[in-house]
Design a protein around this motif. Structure first.
Motif, short mmCIF file in Angstrom:
data_model
loop_
_atom_site.label_atom_id
_atom_site.label_comp_id
_atom_site.label_asym_id
_atom_site.label_seq_id
_atom_site.Cartn_x
_atom_site.Cartn_y
_atom_site.Cartn_z
N SER A 131 4.40 11.08 17.03
CA SER A 131 3.42 10.41 17.93
C SER A 131 4.17 9.75 19.60
N PHE A 132 3.70 9.42 20.19
CA PHE A 132 4.51 8.43 21.05
C PHE A 132 3.46 7.43 22.08
N PRO A 133 3.99 6.42 22.37
CA PRO A 133 2.60 5.92 23.59
C PRO A 133 2.37 6.43 25.04
N SER A 134 1.69 6.45 25.37
CA SER A 134 1.10 7.27 26.72
C SER A 134 2.34 6.39 27.34
N ALA A 135 2.87 5.34 27.53
CA ALA A 135 3.80 4.49 28.44
C ALA A 135 5.76 5.38 28.53
N ALA A 136 5.49 5.36 27.35
CA ALA A 136 7.11 6.59 27.00
C ALA A 136 7.04 7.60 27.88
N MET A 137 6.40 8.36 27.98
CA MET A 137 6.79 9.48 29.25
C MET A 137 5.87 9.57 30.55
N VAL A 138 7.57 9.10 31.39
CA VAL A 138 7.12 8.73 32.40
C VAL A 138 8.04 10.33 33.50
N VAL A 139 7.44 10.99 33.63
CA VAL A 139 7.43 12.12 34.71
C VAL A 139 7.18 12.37 35.52
N PRO A 140 7.66 12.73 36.43
CA PRO A 140 7.30 13.04 37.87
C PRO A 140 5.67 13.31 38.08
N GLU A 141 5.21 12.82 39.36
CA GLU A 141 3.60 14.45 38.55
C GLU A 141 4.21 15.13 39.23
N GLU A 142 5.10 16.26 39.70
CA GLU A 142 5.64 17.59 40.37
C GLU A 142 5.53 18.18 38.64
N GLU A 143 6.14 17.32 37.54
CA GLU A 143 6.43 18.24 36.73
C GLU A 143 5.45 17.80 35.91
N LEU A 144 4.43 17.56 35.74
CA LEU A 144 3.29 17.45 34.19
C LEU A 144 2.94 18.37 33.97
N GLN A 145 2.60 19.23 35.16
CA GLN A 145 2.60 20.80 34.39
C GLN A 145 3.64 21.41 33.37
N ASP B 70 -8.34 9.30 24.17
CA ASP B 70 -8.09 9.73 25.63
C ASP B 70 -8.51 7.98 26.27
N GLU B 71 -7.80 7.65 26.70
CA GLU B 71 -7.66 6.04 26.69
C GLU B 71 -8.60 5.60 28.03
N SER B 72 -9.27 6.45 28.33
CA SER B 72 -10.62 6.45 29.53
C SER B 72 -11.57 5.67 28.56
N ILE B 73 -12.07 6.14 27.32
CA ILE B 73 -13.12 5.71 26.29
C ILE B 73 -12.46 4.39 25.76
N PRO B 74 -13.18 2.96 25.55
CA PRO B 74 -12.41 1.97 24.90
C PRO B 74 -13.06 1.89 23.50
N PRO B 75 -11.99 1.39 22.76
CA PRO B 75 -12.21 1.03 21.46
C PRO B 75 -13.56 0.81 21.04
N VAL B 76 -14.33 1.10 19.96
CA VAL B 76 -15.50 0.35 18.84
C VAL B 76 -14.75 0.00 18.25
N MET B 77 -15.03 -1.50 17.11
CA MET B 77 -15.63 -1.28 15.59
C MET B 77 -16.88 -1.10 14.74
N VAL B 78 -16.58 -0.30 14.20
CA VAL B 78 -17.88 0.12 12.86
C VAL B 78 -18.17 -0.75 11.57
N THR C 66 -3.88 -3.08 16.67
CA THR C 66 -4.20 -1.80 17.73
C THR C 66 -4.19 -1.35 18.76
N ALA C 67 -4.66 -2.80 19.61
CA ALA C 67 -5.40 -2.96 20.65
C ALA C 67 -4.93 -2.03 21.94
N ARG C 68 -3.42 -1.43 21.53
CA ARG C 68 -2.20 -0.50 22.31
C ARG C 68 -2.80 0.77 21.87
N ILE C 69 -3.60 1.66 20.87
CA ILE C 69 -2.81 2.77 19.98
C ILE C 69 -3.30 3.54 21.79
N GLN C 70 -2.66 4.74 22.07
CA GLN C 70 -2.43 5.33 23.33
C GLN C 70 -1.48 6.15 23.38
#
Length: 113
Positions: free
Chosen positions: A7-21, A47-55, A69-73
Motif C-alpha cells: 500500500s501507499f498513502p495518497s500524499a506519497a504519489m506526487v505525479v503531474p496531471e499530464e502523467e496520471l494516465q 474513495d476519499e470523498s466518502i468519510p469513514p464512519v464507526m458502526v 486510522t483517521a488518515r487511511i487513504q
C-alpha cells in the motif's frame, strides 16, 4: 501461502496531471500481471470523498473513526505469495508503476480465510 498488503498513502504519489494516465496504465499492467500469475487477491483505492464512519456492536452508526486510522487513504493491494521476498519484488513493481514507495505488511495466518 501468506497474504501481503502492499500500500501507499495518497500524499506519497506526487505525479503531474499530464502523467496520471500513464501512471494509471502502468499500475493496471502490474495488477494484470499479478492476476495472470495467480497471486492477486484484492486491491483498490480508498474513495476519499466518502468519510469513514464507526458502526457499533448494536448497529449504531456515528461519524468519525479511530484516531490512529483517521488518515487511511491511498491504494491497497492484497497478494497471496510464497515468501516475504516475493512480496518485496511485487512491491517494487507497484512502486515503479505508481512512482512512489510501497509499504509491505504480512497478514497473520487464519485457516478460515
Amino acid at each position: 501461502m501468506t497474504k501481503y498488503l502492499i500500500s501507499f498513502p495518497s500524499a506519497a504519489m506526487v505525479v503531474p496531471e499530464e502523467e496520471l494516465q500513464a501512471v494509471s496504465d502502468a499500475s493496471h499492467t502490474v495488477v494484470q500481471e499479478a492476476k495472470d500469475a495467480g497471486v492477486w487477491v484484492f486491491g483498490g483505492g480508498i474513495d476519499e470523498s466518502i468519510p469513514p464512519v464507526m458502526v457499533d456492536a448494536d448497529g449504531t452508526v456515528r461519524e468519525g473513526t479511530y484516531p490512529q486510522t483517521a488518515r487511511i487513504q491511498g491504494g491497497y493491494s492484497v497478494l497471496e505469495l510464497p515468501s516475504y521476498d516475493a512480496a518485496l519484488e511485487w512491491a517494487a513493481k507497484f512502486a515503479a508503476s505508481c512512482r512512489c514507495a510501497q509499504e509491505v505488511r504480512a497478514f497473520q495466518y487464519d485457516p478460515a480465510s
